[in-house]
Design an enzyme around this catalytic site. Structure first.
Site, PDB file in Angstrom:
ATOM      1  N   LEU A  54      26.942   3.306  38.954  1.00 52.00           N
ATOM      2  CA  LEU A  54      26.505   3.451  40.345  1.00 52.00           C
ATOM      3  C   LEU A  54      27.689   3.408  41.316  1.00 52.00           C
ATOM      4  O   LEU A  54      28.558   2.560  41.190  1.00 52.00           O
ATOM      5  CB  LEU A  54      25.529   2.322  40.693  1.00 52.00           C
ATOM      6  CG  LEU A  54      24.077   2.770  40.820  1.00 52.00           C
ATOM      7  CD1 LEU A  54      23.632   3.485  39.549  1.00 52.00           C
ATOM      8  CD2 LEU A  54      23.193   1.578  41.073  1.00 52.00           C
ATOM      9  N   PRO A  55      27.690   4.329  42.299  1.00 52.43           N
ATOM     10  CA  PRO A  55      28.755   4.359  43.319  1.00 52.43           C
ATOM     11  C   PRO A  55      28.552   3.265  44.354  1.00 52.43           C
ATOM     12  O   PRO A  55      28.435   3.545  45.537  1.00 52.43           O
ATOM     13  CB  PRO A  55      28.600   5.751  43.925  1.00 52.43           C
ATOM     14  CG  PRO A  55      27.149   6.089  43.752  1.00 52.43           C
ATOM     15  CD  PRO A  55      26.710   5.386  42.490  1.00 52.43           C
ATOM     16  N   CYS A  56      28.490   2.023  43.898  1.00 50.04           N
ATOM     17  CA  CYS A  56      28.218   0.911  44.816  1.00 50.04           C
ATOM     18  C   CYS A  56      29.309   0.792  45.878  1.00 50.04           C
ATOM     19  O   CYS A  56      29.113   0.147  46.891  1.00 50.04           O
ATOM     20  CB  CYS A  56      28.075  -0.390  44.031  1.00 50.04           C
ATOM     21  SG  CYS A  56      29.047  -0.430  42.535  1.00 50.04           S
ATOM     22  N   HIS A  57      30.446   1.419  45.638  1.00 46.71           N
ATOM     23  CA  HIS A  57      31.522   1.338  46.625  1.00 46.71           C
ATOM     24  C   HIS A  57      31.165   2.153  47.865  1.00 46.71           C
ATOM     25  O   HIS A  57      31.801   2.026  48.908  1.00 46.71           O
ATOM     26  CB  HIS A  57      32.825   1.841  46.015  1.00 46.71           C
ATOM     27  CG  HIS A  57      32.737   3.223  45.471  1.00 46.71           C
ATOM     28  ND1 HIS A  57      32.352   3.490  44.176  1.00 46.71           N
ATOM     29  CD2 HIS A  57      32.964   4.411  46.057  1.00 46.71           C
ATOM     30  CE1 HIS A  57      32.374   4.803  44.003  1.00 46.71           C
ATOM     31  NE2 HIS A  57      32.735   5.381  45.124  1.00 46.71           N
ATOM     32  N   ARG A  58      30.136   3.002  47.741  1.00 47.23           N
ATOM     33  CA  ARG A  58      29.702   3.791  48.897  1.00 47.23           C
ATOM     34  C   ARG A  58      28.672   3.034  49.711  1.00 47.23           C
ATOM     35  O   ARG A  58      28.215   3.520  50.734  1.00 47.23           O
ATOM     36  CB  ARG A  58      29.101   5.110  48.428  1.00 47.23           C
ATOM     37  CG  ARG A  58      30.132   6.003  47.752  1.00 47.23           C
ATOM     38  CD  ARG A  58      29.486   7.293  47.280  1.00 47.23           C
ATOM     39  NE  ARG A  58      30.410   8.031  46.417  1.00 47.23           N
ATOM     40  CZ  ARG A  58      30.023   8.854  45.447  1.00 47.23           C
ATOM     41  NH1 ARG A  58      28.749   9.047  45.215  1.00 47.23           N
ATOM     42  NH2 ARG A  58      30.906   9.477  44.702  1.00 47.23           N
TER      43      ARG A  58
END
Length: 112
Positions: A54-58
């Site tokens: 998952l692109p949790c950094h976004r």
DNA sequence: GGGCTGACGGTTG
DNA sequence: GCAACCGCCAGCC
């Protein structure tokens, strides 16, 4: 309705965030059907399986500030990653939400 | 089953 | 404009 479905939806929403765009916890919670549970989104992120990639950094807070999530390797790493994807950062270190905040209604005229 | 915690949000001071 | 408190929901001890 099982709560696991809520988590699944949160993961789906986060995974659907396009590059160069960011979403707030409150927005994700709203899209997941729990507008009053931004904490749950953050918690879901904390417990998200790494296998989902998952692109949790976004995912950022309403202030446009990156989460105190140093597990990525540092806020600078996260910031650089987003910046490389096309996310605009302000001088104060916050993300330009008015330009990079993700929306389900993506105006083509606003996209470049 | 009860209480504390948490990657947040909004309001008040 | 910034800082602090309360409120919210789900998970974990």
């Amino acid at each position: 309705m099982n709560h696991s479905n809520l988590y699944q939806k949160i993961y789906e929403i986060v995974a659907d965030i396009p590059e160069g765009r960011v979403a707030t916890y409150g927005q994700i919670a709203w899209m997941a059907g729990r507008p009053n549970a931004p904490r749950v989104v953050g918690y879901a992120m904390s417990r998200v399986p790494a296998g989902l990639n998952l692109p949790c950094h976004r995912v950022v807070n309403k202030s446009g500030k990156l989460a105190p999530y140093q597990v990525f390797g540092g806020e600078q790493f996260q910031r650089a990653l987003l910046e490389k994807e096309g996310v605009t950062f302000l001088e104060n270190g916050c993300i330009d939400l008015k330009k990079c905040q993700w929306s389900i209604y993506v105006p083509e005229e606003d996209m470049e």
